[in-house]
Write a protein that holds these residues in place. Sequence first.
Motif, PDB file in Angstrom:
ATOM      1  N   ARG A 202       0.844  -1.192   0.000  1.00  0.00           N
ATOM      2  CA  ARG A 202       0.000   0.000   0.000  1.00  0.00           C
ATOM      3  C   ARG A 202       0.879   1.242   0.000  1.00  0.00           C
ATOM      4  O   ARG A 202       0.888   2.006   0.946  1.00  0.00           O
ATOM      5  N   LEU A 203       1.638   1.414  -1.078  1.00  0.00           N
ATOM      6  CA  LEU A 203       2.559   2.541  -1.159  1.00  0.00           C
ATOM      7  C   LEU A 203       2.015   3.551  -2.165  1.00  0.00           C
ATOM      8  O   LEU A 203       1.383   3.174  -3.151  1.00  0.00           O
ATOM      9  N   SER A 204       2.274   4.846  -1.913  1.00  0.00           N
ATOM     10  CA  SER A 204       1.939   5.861  -2.910  1.00  0.00           C
ATOM     11  C   SER A 204       2.873   5.660  -4.101  1.00  0.00           C
ATOM     12  O   SER A 204       3.891   4.966  -3.988  1.00  0.00           O
ATOM     13  N   SER A 205       2.576   6.285  -5.234  1.00  0.00           N
ATOM     14  CA  SER A 205       3.457   6.080  -6.388  1.00  0.00           C
ATOM     15  C   SER A 205       4.843   6.654  -6.116  1.00  0.00           C
ATOM     16  O   SER A 205       5.843   6.111  -6.594  1.00  0.00           O
ATOM     17  N   THR A 206       4.904   7.723  -5.323  1.00  0.00           N
ATOM     18  CA  THR A 206       6.223   8.284  -4.969  1.00  0.00           C
ATOM     19  C   THR A 206       7.009   7.294  -4.111  1.00  0.00           C
ATOM     20  O   THR A 206       8.214   7.077  -4.323  1.00  0.00           O
ATOM     21  N   GLU A 207       6.326   6.689  -3.127  1.00  0.00           N
ATOM     22  CA  GLU A 207       7.008   5.712  -2.265  1.00  0.00           C
ATOM     23  C   GLU A 207       7.445   4.484  -3.059  1.00  0.00           C
ATOM     24  O   GLU A 207       8.525   3.936  -2.832  1.00  0.00           O
ATOM     25  N   LEU A 208       6.584   4.061  -3.993  1.00  0.00           N
ATOM     26  CA  LEU A 208       6.910   2.881  -4.801  1.00  0.00           C
ATOM     27  C   LEU A 208       8.149   3.153  -5.662  1.00  0.00           C
ATOM     28  O   LEU A 208       9.048   2.315  -5.788  1.00  0.00           O
ATOM     29  N   TRP A 209       8.195   4.340  -6.235  1.00  0.00           N
ATOM     30  CA  TRP A 209       9.339   4.751  -7.037  1.00  0.00           C
ATOM     31  C   TRP A 209      10.601   4.739  -6.174  1.00  0.00           C
ATOM     32  O   TRP A 209      11.643   4.212  -6.568  1.00  0.00           O
ATOM     33  N   ALA A 210      10.484   5.296  -4.963  1.00  0.00           N
ATOM     34  CA  ALA A 210      11.630   5.331  -4.035  1.00  0.00           C
ATOM     35  C   ALA A 210      12.056   3.914  -3.658  1.00  0.00           C
ATOM     36  O   ALA A 210      13.256   3.624  -3.531  1.00  0.00           O
ATOM     37  N   ARG A 237       2.147  -3.461 -15.535  1.00  0.00           N
ATOM     38  CA  ARG A 237       2.714  -2.308 -14.844  1.00  0.00           C
ATOM     39  C   ARG A 237       4.130  -2.592 -14.350  1.00  0.00           C
ATOM     40  O   ARG A 237       5.042  -1.791 -14.528  1.00  0.00           O
ATOM     41  N   PHE A 238       4.314  -3.762 -13.741  1.00  0.00           N
ATOM     42  CA  PHE A 238       5.638  -4.029 -13.159  1.00  0.00           C
ATOM     43  C   PHE A 238       6.631  -4.551 -14.194  1.00  0.00           C
ATOM     44  O   PHE A 238       7.842  -4.423 -14.001  1.00  0.00           O
ATOM     45  N   ALA A 239       6.135  -5.069 -15.306  1.00  0.00           N
ATOM     46  CA  ALA A 239       7.043  -5.367 -16.425  1.00  0.00           C
ATOM     47  C   ALA A 239       7.634  -4.038 -16.905  1.00  0.00           C
ATOM     48  O   ALA A 239       8.843  -3.933 -17.169  1.00  0.00           O
TER      49      ALA A 239
END
Length: 283
Positions: A202-210, A237-239
Amino acid sequence: MTVQPHDVNADLHAHSIHSDGTLTPRALVERAHRQGVQLFALTDHDEVSGIGEAQATAAALGLRFVPGVEISVTFAGHTVHIVGLNIDPANEALLAGLAHTRSGRMRRAQAMADGLAAAGIADALDGALKYAGNLDLISRTHFARYLVERGVCSDTREVFGRYLVEGKPGYVPHRWAGLAEAVGWIRDAGGVPILAHPARYRLSSTELWALFEQFREAGGVAVEVSTSSHSADDRRRFAQMAREFGLEASRGSDFHGPGESNAELGSAALLPRDLTPVWHRYC
Ligand code: AMP
Ligand code: MN
Ligand code: MN
Ligand code: MN
């Protein structure tokens, strides 16, 4: 002729009773073999004690086997999982790190049981322990099985939603290993670090990027693109994230036992052909 890794049925993520699976390592490997898996990894949570039995069973069956582990990590206040493949299960730094990661589980379990008791469900710790094959590795999954047995919920998924996730009575926040620390243990043990099931966080897109950036910077190599908790959209998406971050891709069922998992061993979707399968090094 060399074998094309994409054509090998690799299942590189599964659990035994040494963590929160229901099968012994031996039964798990026999089942993988029966299901047509050609390259198999045992990846118990924070534990490598099942590897010897799994490896011996695989050798007897002529099934290629990769020793693995799935390490619990706290990142930005969230739990994420890092799989390590082809680790040396006798590596001392890894063993010490895993022992430390496991060490708070029993205390957390007691606090979970207190929370459940306050919600009217008594004796949950004793109940959960009946399901734990490894007392060092008491997991939320064991509580979930006990609550199903008690008839509190009809399946483990419902137990998690009602009792075991953040904000629910049996949820207890816990601090696991650090991201760079877990990646470092895996690398020290000669292994390949893989970011497990990224769509589950459950991460924001910014957190996921980080997370992707810090994982790669720490020495991370691959991301699980195909896993039983990913939809077709998640896989696409993850590919794409794998391509953008220059990461290899992994595939695994995350099997926990017959009747408990979304996917049978060896049945996760195939990877897009342009990605590099992380198992090319084991083919
Ligand atoms: P723990 O490491 O004790 O926090 O337990 C985590 C394990 O719980 C995961 O590895 C899954 O096997 C299981 N789990 C987590 N979320 C769910 C869910 N929503 N439904 C079923 N099982 C889950
Ligand atoms: Mn699990
Ligand atoms: Mn996981
Ligand atoms: Mn898993």
